[in-house]
Design a protein around this motif. Sequence first.
Motif, PDB file in Angstrom:
ATOM      1  N   ILE A  82       0.829  -1.202   0.000  1.00  0.00           N
ATOM      2  CA  ILE A  82       0.000   0.000   0.000  1.00  0.00           C
ATOM      3  C   ILE A  82       0.867   1.257   0.000  1.00  0.00           C
ATOM      4  O   ILE A  82       0.547   2.245  -0.671  1.00  0.00           O
ATOM      5  CB  ILE A  82      -0.966  -0.012   1.201  1.00  0.00           C
ATOM      6  CG1 ILE A  82      -1.998  -1.128   0.998  1.00  0.00           C
ATOM      7  CG2 ILE A  82      -1.677   1.328   1.343  1.00  0.00           C
ATOM      8  CD1 ILE A  82      -2.704  -1.114  -0.346  1.00  0.00           C
ATOM      9  N   ILE A  83       1.957   1.242   0.728  1.00  0.00           N
ATOM     10  CA  ILE A  83       2.871   2.394   0.695  1.00  0.00           C
ATOM     11  C   ILE A  83       3.401   2.597  -0.722  1.00  0.00           C
ATOM     12  O   ILE A  83       3.476   3.730  -1.214  1.00  0.00           O
ATOM     13  CB  ILE A  83       4.027   2.200   1.694  1.00  0.00           C
ATOM     14  CG1 ILE A  83       3.493   2.183   3.122  1.00  0.00           C
ATOM     15  CG2 ILE A  83       5.065   3.310   1.539  1.00  0.00           C
ATOM     16  CD1 ILE A  83       4.517   1.722   4.152  1.00  0.00           C
ATOM     17  N   GLU A  84       3.747   1.500  -1.391  1.00  0.00           N
ATOM     18  CA  GLU A  84       4.213   1.603  -2.784  1.00  0.00           C
ATOM     19  C   GLU A  84       3.102   2.156  -3.680  1.00  0.00           C
ATOM     20  O   GLU A  84       3.363   2.939  -4.603  1.00  0.00           O
ATOM     21  CB  GLU A  84       4.677   0.230  -3.274  1.00  0.00           C
ATOM     22  CG  GLU A  84       5.949  -0.258  -2.595  1.00  0.00           C
ATOM     23  CD  GLU A  84       6.284  -1.698  -2.919  1.00  0.00           C
ATOM     24  OE1 GLU A  84       5.449  -2.378  -3.572  1.00  0.00           O
ATOM     25  OE2 GLU A  84       7.366  -2.171  -2.512  1.00  0.00           O
ATOM     26  N   SER A  85       1.861   1.746  -3.405  1.00  0.00           N
ATOM     27  CA  SER A  85       0.734   2.246  -4.197  1.00  0.00           C
ATOM     28  C   SER A  85       0.525   3.744  -3.963  1.00  0.00           C
ATOM     29  O   SER A  85       0.259   4.506  -4.901  1.00  0.00           O
ATOM     30  CB  SER A  85      -0.552   1.492  -3.833  1.00  0.00           C
ATOM     31  OG  SER A  85      -0.424   0.124  -4.094  1.00  0.00           O
ATOM     32  N   ILE A  86       0.645   4.153  -2.715  1.00  0.00           N
ATOM     33  CA  ILE A  86       0.507   5.573  -2.397  1.00  0.00           C
ATOM     34  C   ILE A  86       1.617   6.375  -3.075  1.00  0.00           C
ATOM     35  O   ILE A  86       1.394   7.479  -3.592  1.00  0.00           O
ATOM     36  CB  ILE A  86       0.512   5.781  -0.874  1.00  0.00           C
ATOM     37  CG1 ILE A  86      -0.762   5.188  -0.261  1.00  0.00           C
ATOM     38  CG2 ILE A  86       0.649   7.262  -0.516  1.00  0.00           C
ATOM     39  CD1 ILE A  86      -0.762   5.142   1.253  1.00  0.00           C
ATOM     40  N   ASP A  87       2.807   5.802  -3.108  1.00  0.00           N
ATOM     41  CA  ASP A  87       3.932   6.462  -3.774  1.00  0.00           C
ATOM     42  C   ASP A  87       3.638   6.666  -5.260  1.00  0.00           C
ATOM     43  O   ASP A  87       3.989   7.694  -5.844  1.00  0.00           O
ATOM     44  CB  ASP A  87       5.192   5.615  -3.585  1.00  0.00           C
ATOM     45  CG  ASP A  87       6.459   6.374  -3.910  1.00  0.00           C
ATOM     46  OD1 ASP A  87       6.454   7.623  -3.845  1.00  0.00           O
ATOM     47  OD2 ASP A  87       7.473   5.726  -4.229  1.00  0.00           O
ATOM     48  N   GLN A  88       2.980   5.711  -5.885  1.00  0.00           N
ATOM     49  CA  GLN A  88       2.694   5.793  -7.317  1.00  0.00           C
ATOM     50  C   GLN A  88       1.477   6.655  -7.625  1.00  0.00           C
ATOM     51  O   GLN A  88       1.494   7.467  -8.549  1.00  0.00           O
ATOM     52  CB  GLN A  88       2.490   4.393  -7.897  1.00  0.00           C
ATOM     53  CG  GLN A  88       3.778   3.615  -8.024  1.00  0.00           C
ATOM     54  CD  GLN A  88       3.689   2.532  -9.076  1.00  0.00           C
ATOM     55  OE1 GLN A  88       2.834   2.559  -9.946  1.00  0.00           O
ATOM     56  NE2 GLN A  88       4.581   1.564  -9.009  1.00  0.00           N
ATOM     57  N   PHE A  89       0.397   6.472  -6.867  1.00  0.00           N
ATOM     58  CA  PHE A  89      -0.861   7.150  -7.196  1.00  0.00           C
ATOM     59  C   PHE A  89      -1.022   8.506  -6.513  1.00  0.00           C
ATOM     60  O   PHE A  89      -1.849   9.311  -6.943  1.00  0.00           O
ATOM     61  CB  PHE A  89      -2.052   6.258  -6.831  1.00  0.00           C
ATOM     62  CG  PHE A  89      -2.192   5.051  -7.705  1.00  0.00           C
ATOM     63  CD1 PHE A  89      -2.673   5.168  -9.003  1.00  0.00           C
ATOM     64  CD2 PHE A  89      -1.833   3.797  -7.244  1.00  0.00           C
ATOM     65  CE1 PHE A  89      -2.799   4.049  -9.823  1.00  0.00           C
ATOM     66  CE2 PHE A  89      -1.960   2.668  -8.051  1.00  0.00           C
ATOM     67  CZ  PHE A  89      -2.443   2.802  -9.346  1.00  0.00           C
ATOM     68  N   ALA A  90      -0.248   8.756  -5.448  1.00  0.00           N
ATOM     69  CA  ALA A  90      -0.309  10.020  -4.705  1.00  0.00           C
ATOM     70  C   ALA A  90      -1.741  10.410  -4.339  1.00  0.00           C
ATOM     71  O   ALA A  90      -2.206  11.483  -4.696  1.00  0.00           O
ATOM     72  CB  ALA A  90       0.360  11.128  -5.511  1.00  0.00           C
ATOM     73  N   PRO A  91      -2.472   9.552  -3.629  1.00  0.00           N
ATOM     74  CA  PRO A  91      -3.861   9.879  -3.272  1.00  0.00           C
ATOM     75  C   PRO A  91      -3.930  10.958  -2.199  1.00  0.00           C
ATOM     76  O   PRO A  91      -2.951  11.222  -1.488  1.00  0.00           O
ATOM     77  CB  PRO A  91      -4.396   8.552  -2.734  1.00  0.00           C
ATOM     78  CG  PRO A  91      -3.187   7.901  -2.135  1.00  0.00           C
ATOM     79  CD  PRO A  91      -2.048   8.255  -3.066  1.00  0.00           C
ATOM     80  N   ASP A  92      -5.099  11.545  -2.079  1.00  0.00           N
ATOM     81  CA  ASP A  92      -5.359  12.527  -1.022  1.00  0.00           C
ATOM     82  C   ASP A  92      -5.890  11.856   0.240  1.00  0.00           C
ATOM     83  O   ASP A  92      -5.768  12.410   1.332  1.00  0.00           O
ATOM     84  CB  ASP A  92      -6.380  13.551  -1.514  1.00  0.00           C
ATOM     85  CG  ASP A  92      -5.852  14.333  -2.710  1.00  0.00           C
ATOM     86  OD1 ASP A  92      -5.273  15.402  -2.499  1.00  0.00           O
ATOM     87  OD2 ASP A  92      -6.012  13.853  -3.850  1.00  0.00           O
ATOM     88  N   ALA A  93      -6.501  10.687   0.090  1.00  0.00           N
ATOM     89  CA  ALA A  93      -7.055   9.964   1.236  1.00  0.00           C
ATOM     90  C   ALA A  93      -7.027   8.467   0.931  1.00  0.00           C
ATOM     91  O   ALA A  93      -7.062   8.056  -0.230  1.00  0.00           O
ATOM     92  CB  ALA A  93      -8.485  10.425   1.531  1.00  0.00           C
ATOM     93  N   VAL A  94      -6.953   7.681   2.007  1.00  0.00           N
ATOM     94  CA  VAL A  94      -6.912   6.222   1.879  1.00  0.00           C
ATOM     95  C   VAL A  94      -7.880   5.626   2.891  1.00  0.00           C
ATOM     96  O   VAL A  94      -7.869   6.015   4.069  1.00  0.00           O
ATOM     97  CB  VAL A  94      -5.498   5.663   2.151  1.00  0.00           C
ATOM     98  CG1 VAL A  94      -5.472   4.157   1.887  1.00  0.00           C
ATOM     99  CG2 VAL A  94      -4.446   6.370   1.300  1.00  0.00           C
ATOM    100  N   ILE A  95      -8.726   4.696   2.439  1.00  0.00           N
ATOM    101  CA  ILE A  95      -9.601   3.978   3.364  1.00  0.00           C
ATOM    102  C   ILE A  95      -9.449   2.476   3.140  1.00  0.00           C
ATOM    103  O   ILE A  95      -9.358   2.008   2.003  1.00  0.00           O
ATOM    104  CB  ILE A  95     -11.079   4.409   3.220  1.00  0.00           C
ATOM    105  CG1 ILE A  95     -11.911   3.725   4.315  1.00  0.00           C
ATOM    106  CG2 ILE A  95     -11.637   4.125   1.828  1.00  0.00           C
ATOM    107  CD1 ILE A  95     -13.267   4.364   4.548  1.00  0.00           C
ATOM    108  N   PHE A  96      -9.380   1.747   4.236  1.00  0.00           N
ATOM    109  CA  PHE A  96      -9.228   0.290   4.194  1.00  0.00           C
ATOM    110  C   PHE A  96     -10.552  -0.357   4.586  1.00  0.00           C
ATOM    111  O   PHE A  96     -11.097  -0.072   5.656  1.00  0.00           O
ATOM    112  CB  PHE A  96      -8.145  -0.173   5.164  1.00  0.00           C
ATOM    113  CG  PHE A  96      -6.751   0.169   4.745  1.00  0.00           C
ATOM    114  CD1 PHE A  96      -5.916  -0.789   4.175  1.00  0.00           C
ATOM    115  CD2 PHE A  96      -6.261   1.449   4.905  1.00  0.00           C
ATOM    116  CE1 PHE A  96      -4.634  -0.469   3.782  1.00  0.00           C
ATOM    117  CE2 PHE A  96      -4.970   1.777   4.520  1.00  0.00           C
ATOM    118  CZ  PHE A  96      -4.150   0.815   3.949  1.00  0.00           C
ATOM    119  N   GLY A  97     -11.053  -1.218   3.730  1.00  0.00           N
ATOM    120  CA  GLY A  97     -12.227  -2.004   4.063  1.00  0.00           C
ATOM    121  C   GLY A  97     -11.818  -3.295   4.740  1.00  0.00           C
ATOM    122  O   GLY A  97     -10.850  -3.950   4.335  1.00  0.00           O
TER     123      GLY A  97
END
Length: 335
Positions: A51-66
């Motif tokens: 998920i950290i790698e995904s955040i690094d690539q997509f640069a989201p403003d918010a993240v929610i985990f289901g």
Amino acid sequence: MHAVPDRPRRLLLAVDAPSLLHRHHHARAHTRHRDRGGRPAWALHGMLRQIIESIDQFAPDAVIFGLDDRVASHRRDMYPDYKAGRAEKDPDLVDQLDRAGALLDALGLATLTPPGLEADDVNASAATWAGENGWDCVIITSDRDSFAHISEHTRVLRLINGGINASPLLTSAHLRSLYGVPAERYLEFAAVRGDASDNLPGVPGIGEKTAAYLLSHIGSMREIWADIEHDEGRSVVAALDAWAEETGARRTGATVLKRLSAPGARETYEFNLRLMAGRTDLDLGLTPDVPGTPGLLPLDIARVERVVGHLDMEATTALALRVLTGDPASQVGRS
């Protein structure tokens, strides 16, 4: 690699946490990695790293985990054989599934465990929330369930072997090329086909190719059932036989009509539809205009260092500090 677009809309990342934990448990169990408290942590670490790698690539403003409600299940109440036949979970995986929510909450990321429901319901509500609030959404999962939520503003990163870079980022066009159906009819397609992984049989005798043709060339299943009920299925038969003539295949119109008209066929489809449909009205608790709201990036440096550091992987802690504590792409350059 999935490039970050120059986007005017903010981005929500919705993560199917159980899906990733299962995947990393099986991929990393041989490492027997434990956190600083001595508890199993290989699945937790694998999920968080990805998920950290995904955040690094997509640069989201918010993240929610289901997360799944692991005590109650509305779907199992409706259908006791739901997901029957799956192997019993390894106790080490169960331990990490039970700890995932607390770890993510401690980090400052948003989590939601909807009573009696599953992570896919959170994904469905995240896609809906993004559409209603002018955001884009990327769902991260290794399952097909979330394909039904793909739209103009929602894509699905389906994790497969090879990690983030080797995983397809599915759009409506990609989904159509894969299954031959428009994204808005994928749920109907899945309900006709059934889902062996959830122990849901489809309409007997109707395969993926036939289901895709029906939905892409005739219309919705509602229109197909209406044709069968009110016009003896003439449009269904004509379309299928025309398809056979174009492709040189055997004419199957009458056979398919017979299968769709068989006792229980429509009931099977409609039952699957109810069971497979994700909830779109869950309160995600996201308040993006309130600073410090869980799930909003960037995160607090001290929390990231403490919580990720507890997993006892120095390289991941360093990556988390770089990625999770910097401004997202949509804020860079704003005054």
